[in-house]
Design an enzyme around this catalytic site. Sequence first.
Site, PDB file in Angstrom:
ATOM      1  N   ARG A 235       0.847  -1.186   0.000  1.00 50.90           N
ATOM      2  CA  ARG A 235       0.000   0.000   0.000  1.00 50.90           C
ATOM      3  C   ARG A 235       0.886   1.240   0.000  1.00 50.90           C
ATOM      4  O   ARG A 235       1.963   1.248   0.597  1.00 50.90           O
ATOM      5  CB  ARG A 235      -0.926   0.026   1.222  1.00 50.90           C
ATOM      6  CG  ARG A 235      -2.026  -1.032   1.197  1.00 50.90           C
ATOM      7  CD  ARG A 235      -3.034  -0.757   0.087  1.00 50.90           C
ATOM      8  NE  ARG A 235      -4.151  -1.706   0.096  1.00 50.90           N
ATOM      9  CZ  ARG A 235      -4.178  -2.816  -0.610  1.00 50.90           C
ATOM     10  NH1 ARG A 235      -3.127  -3.145  -1.366  1.00 50.90           N
ATOM     11  NH2 ARG A 235      -5.233  -3.611  -0.581  1.00 50.90           N
ATOM     12  N   GLU A 263      -2.296   7.936  -5.843  1.00 53.31           N
ATOM     13  CA  GLU A 263      -2.731   7.263  -7.069  1.00 53.31           C
ATOM     14  C   GLU A 263      -4.239   7.433  -7.254  1.00 53.31           C
ATOM     15  O   GLU A 263      -4.995   7.486  -6.272  1.00 53.31           O
ATOM     16  CB  GLU A 263      -2.360   5.781  -7.032  1.00 53.31           C
ATOM     17  CG  GLU A 263      -3.058   4.982  -5.956  1.00 53.31           C
ATOM     18  CD  GLU A 263      -2.562   3.544  -5.891  1.00 53.31           C
ATOM     19  OE1 GLU A 263      -3.410   2.640  -5.922  1.00 53.31           O
ATOM     20  OE2 GLU A 263      -1.335   3.342  -5.800  1.00 53.31           O
ATOM     21  N   HIS A 286      -0.220   0.034  -9.859  1.00 53.30           N
ATOM     22  CA  HIS A 286      -0.970  -0.768  -8.886  1.00 53.30           C
ATOM     23  C   HIS A 286      -1.589  -1.990  -9.591  1.00 53.30           C
ATOM     24  O   HIS A 286      -2.799  -2.230  -9.517  1.00 53.30           O
ATOM     25  CB  HIS A 286      -2.058   0.066  -8.198  1.00 53.30           C
ATOM     26  CG  HIS A 286      -2.496  -0.528  -6.886  1.00 53.30           C
ATOM     27  ND1 HIS A 286      -3.015   0.220  -5.868  1.00 53.30           N
ATOM     28  CD2 HIS A 286      -2.488  -1.815  -6.428  1.00 53.30           C
ATOM     29  CE1 HIS A 286      -3.310  -0.558  -4.837  1.00 53.30           C
ATOM     30  NE2 HIS A 286      -2.997  -1.798  -5.159  1.00 53.30           N
TER      31      HIS A 286
END
Length: 333
Positions: A235, A263, A286
């Site tokens: 994360r 993001e 991601h």
Amino acid sequence: MRILLADAFPDASRAELAQRGHDCRYEPTVTTEDLPQMVPGCEALVVRSTRVPAAVLAAADSLRLIVRAGSGTNTIDCAEAARRGVYVCNVPGRNAAAVAELALGLLLAIDRRIPDNVTDLRQGRWNKKLYSQARGIQGRAIGILGLGSIGLAFAHRAAAFGADIYAVAKANRDPATLDAAQAAGITFLDSAATLAATCDVLSVHVPGGESTRGLVSQDLLAQMQPGAILLNTSRGDVVDEAALIEAMDSKGVRAGLDVFQEEPAAGTGAIDSTLARHPNVYGTHHIGASTAQAQQAVADGVVEIVEQFGAGTLLHCVNRPLESATAPVDSVT
């Protein structure tokens, strides 16, 4: 059950849910802002990246179950869900191989400067002299923060490349984890600081949440060796981004990052990240769990959770104390 699938979900798994008698509404492009209008009447909600804050739960009049199609549940207000009698379940471990593969790919890309090789070739530049300068993975000391299913999967893959693997010793590790760690040849050290000082690669595989926010801090980065490599596929808020930029500027730390604090929540959009633009960063979007194999495995896990819930059993519930991985639904208060 009436199920709202509020993220991408494989066709075959949607068909399986329908064949099992569930009424599925598929909304793969829904946003968090749209959910309060869509969730009324739904008994189950399946999400992957879509956030589920308290406002969504307040609008849910029939909701009994939220399934996070993945392992982390920090995008869901689990405490508010518990207060409203909504169980939150996740699908741990099913995407471990995919995330571990990406972490290893980032490491290889940094060590061999693969993206820069590609860029120069596409622009007609040949520089074998520059790109021949790489250390290789064999014999490297690689430290792992977080020995869950992903951390262990990464450890086994890195060990297969001939790296020496280290992790932090903990008194309460379960026997299965210890057996897997032994199989990967992991050496345990006494603290995260010692791990950072010992290893020239540090790979982070911890869950998100308050307990891990800022885990990779200025103090921890100060322990890393000059030119060391940080990998983060967990994360974005696990890393103090300003401190990482300082470490990259002051002692040449390099980073392979799949996650960033700023993001976009949607699948596409703009990102304004000083960290992502830094020349010492090789970043991805991601995508750690975004392989067809991983998504199907996770979808299979979602179907299993829904079916077991309908039969009166909870699997992988995260918003109440559990003595084991399963418990009868009617035993929960």
